[in-house]
Design an enzyme around this catalytic site. Structure first.
Site, PDB file in Angstrom:
ATOM      1  N   GLY A  31     -23.323  28.355  69.388  1.00 59.21           N
ATOM      2  CA  GLY A  31     -24.486  28.150  68.523  1.00 59.21           C
ATOM      3  C   GLY A  31     -25.736  28.780  69.103  1.00 59.21           C
ATOM      4  N   HIS A  34     -28.277  34.237  67.519  1.00 57.16           N
ATOM      5  CA  HIS A  34     -29.302  35.275  67.405  1.00 57.16           C
ATOM      6  C   HIS A  34     -28.605  36.555  66.956  1.00 57.16           C
ATOM      7  CE1 HIS A  34     -27.632  36.576  71.207  1.00 57.16           C
ATOM      8  NE2 HIS A  34     -27.916  35.411  71.754  1.00 57.16           N
ATOM      9  N   GLY A  36     -27.598  39.028  68.466  1.00 58.50           N
ATOM     10  CA  GLY A  36     -26.447  39.420  69.294  1.00 58.50           C
ATOM     11  C   GLY A  36     -25.153  38.829  68.735  1.00 58.50           C
ATOM     12  N   HIS A  37     -25.194  37.539  68.393  1.00 58.67           N
ATOM     13  CA  HIS A  37     -24.002  36.906  67.794  1.00 58.67           C
ATOM     14  C   HIS A  37     -23.688  37.553  66.444  1.00 58.67           C
ATOM     15  CE1 HIS A  37     -25.582  33.439  70.281  1.00 58.67           C
ATOM     16  NE2 HIS A  37     -24.331  33.501  70.691  1.00 58.67           N
ATOM     17  N   GLN A  61     -17.649  23.933  80.492  1.00 60.85           N
ATOM     18  CA  GLN A  61     -18.046  25.171  81.161  1.00 60.85           C
ATOM     19  C   GLN A  61     -19.431  25.074  81.804  1.00 60.85           C
ATOM     20  OE1 GLN A  61     -17.799  27.429  77.289  1.00 60.85           O
ATOM     21  NE2 GLN A  61     -19.417  28.639  78.222  1.00 60.85           N
ATOM     22  N   LYS A 151     -22.550  41.524  76.977  1.00 64.08           N
ATOM     23  CA  LYS A 151     -23.564  40.791  77.743  1.00 64.08           C
ATOM     24  C   LYS A 151     -22.900  39.891  78.791  1.00 64.08           C
ATOM     25  CE  LYS A 151     -27.382  38.109  78.222  1.00 64.08           C
ATOM     26  NZ  LYS A 151     -26.755  36.879  78.545  1.00 64.08           N
ATOM     27  N   SER A 189     -30.311  36.658  74.252  1.00 60.93           N
ATOM     28  CA  SER A 189     -29.587  35.516  74.814  1.00 60.93           C
ATOM     29  C   SER A 189     -30.170  34.245  74.230  1.00 60.93           C
ATOM     30  CB  SER A 189     -29.765  35.509  76.332  1.00 60.93           C
ATOM     31  OG  SER A 189     -29.453  34.232  76.851  1.00 60.93           O
TER      32      SER A 189
HETATM   33  O1  PAF Z   1     -19.906  33.049  75.268  1.00 59.20           O
HETATM   34  C1  PAF Z   1     -19.993  31.882  74.832  1.00 59.20           C
HETATM   35  O2  PAF Z   1     -20.848  31.540  74.013  1.00 59.20           O
HETATM   36  C2  PAF Z   1     -19.008  30.824  75.333  1.00 59.20           C
HETATM   37  O3  PAF Z   1     -18.721  31.008  76.678  1.00 59.20           O
HETATM   38  C3  PAF Z   1     -17.721  30.756  74.494  1.00 59.20           C
HETATM   39  C4  PAF Z   1     -16.923  32.028  74.596  1.00 59.20           C
HETATM   40  C5  PAF Z   1     -18.064  30.487  73.036  1.00 59.20           C
HETATM   41  C6  PAF Z   1     -16.842  29.609  74.986  1.00 59.20           C
HETATM   42  O4  PAF Z   1     -17.484  28.385  74.900  1.00 59.20           O
END
Ligand code: PAF
Length: 284
Positions: A31, A34, A36-37, A61, A151, A189
């Site tokens: 989520g 931006h 980039g996504h 993570q 990135k 980012s």
């Molecule tokens: O790059 C990310 O946003 C995260 O590391 C991902 C790949 C969605 C895993 O939670």
């Protein structure tokens, strides 16, 4: 656009689409979307007939709890952006949906040496958490093509390894999409939203430093150029975790360059409390 919160529901829906010969493209995200996504969504749109995007802030993570708490959550804006950009399916599960037995104990993935260097050194356990959630998401969505940003170069190596070593994922095609940057070359980012105006003005030094590496690498000892690059960042008040020159494929550090090994430059540095990372391929 259809939104699912339950894995069984999205799986059933995608299975029907797959039976109608659709090509399923998948963009996993946390989520705070931006451009980039959105460039990943567009890349998926070009190659696939169905685009699936997941929004899930993955607790396993984050090695730093505070970082998890501070991670920006902007679901309303995210949904609007995905609708605008013709994403077909959104998966937005709760933590308990992906981790029904809690997050404490997770199976370990064999990710090889790349797990422990660079980001892995400074964020212990981070890539195990990424592999855990991506493996769950791949199993649910069963995509044909997946899309990740350059990135997070080291993350792309981890995902490639996950695909190579998991028989169920052997048909998944990996796509790495170039980093999108602002006009002054700051890599887009989700963390940029936490920078003050003053920090935003300083942040482009990260890319300038990567360019400096690119322009100054020469056969032989690379430590002088790395030292100068580190000084460039520190002169602007950034605190570096690493400034590295690495083998572009394995990301192992290269300290003595033979003039042939393909290189990437990678930086992780704090601007105030915000940790930024970026990278650049240094040799063609
Ligand atoms: O790059 C990310 O946003 C995260 O590391 C991902 C790949 C969605 C895993 O939670």
């Amino acid at each position: 656009m259809v939104l699912f919160k339950k894995k069984d529901d999205i799986q059933r829906f995608i299975t029907q689409l797959r039976q109608k010969n659709n090509k399923i493209g998948f963009v996993p995200t946390m989520g705070a979307l931006h451009e980039g996504h959105i460039s990943l969504v567009r890349a998926a749109r070009e190659k696939c007939t169905i685009v699936v995007c997941s929004i899930f802030v993955n607790p396993t993570q984050f090695n730093d709890k505070k970082d998890l708490e501070k991670y920006p959550r902007t679901i309303e804006q995210d949904l609007a952006l995905l609708i605008q950009n013709e994403c077909d399916i959104i998966f937005y599960p709760e933590v308990a949906e992906l981790y029904p037995d809690g997050t404490a104990q997770q199976p370990r993935f064999g990710l090889g040496p790349v797990e422990f260097i660079l980001e892995g050194k400074y964020r212990p356990g981070h890539f195990q958490g990424v592999a855990t959630v991506v493996s769950k998401l791949f199993s649910i969505v069963q995509p044909d093509e997946v899309f990740f940003g350059q990135k997070d170069l080291q993350q792309t190596k981890i995902i490639e390894r996950l695909i190579e070593t998991t028989p169920a994922f052997e048909n998944i095609q990996m796509n790495i999409v170039p980093t999108l940057r602002t006009g002054n070359m700051l890599a887009l980012s989700s963390r940029n939203t936490r920078l003050t105006a003053e920090q935003l003005a300083l942040a482009p030094v990260i890319y300038e430093t990567l360019q400096f590496l690119k322009n100054h690498i020469a056969k032989g000892d690379l430590s002088p150029v790395i030292e100068k690059a580190t000084a460039m960042l520190e002169a602007k008040g950034l605190k570096t975790d690493y400034v590295a020159i690495a083998n572009k494929d394995t990301l192992e550090a290269v300290t003595e360059w033979d003039g042939q090994t393909k290189l990437a430059g990678l930086i992780a540095a704090f601007l105030g409390e915000v940790r930024l990372i970026d990278n650049l391929i240094l040799t063609d």
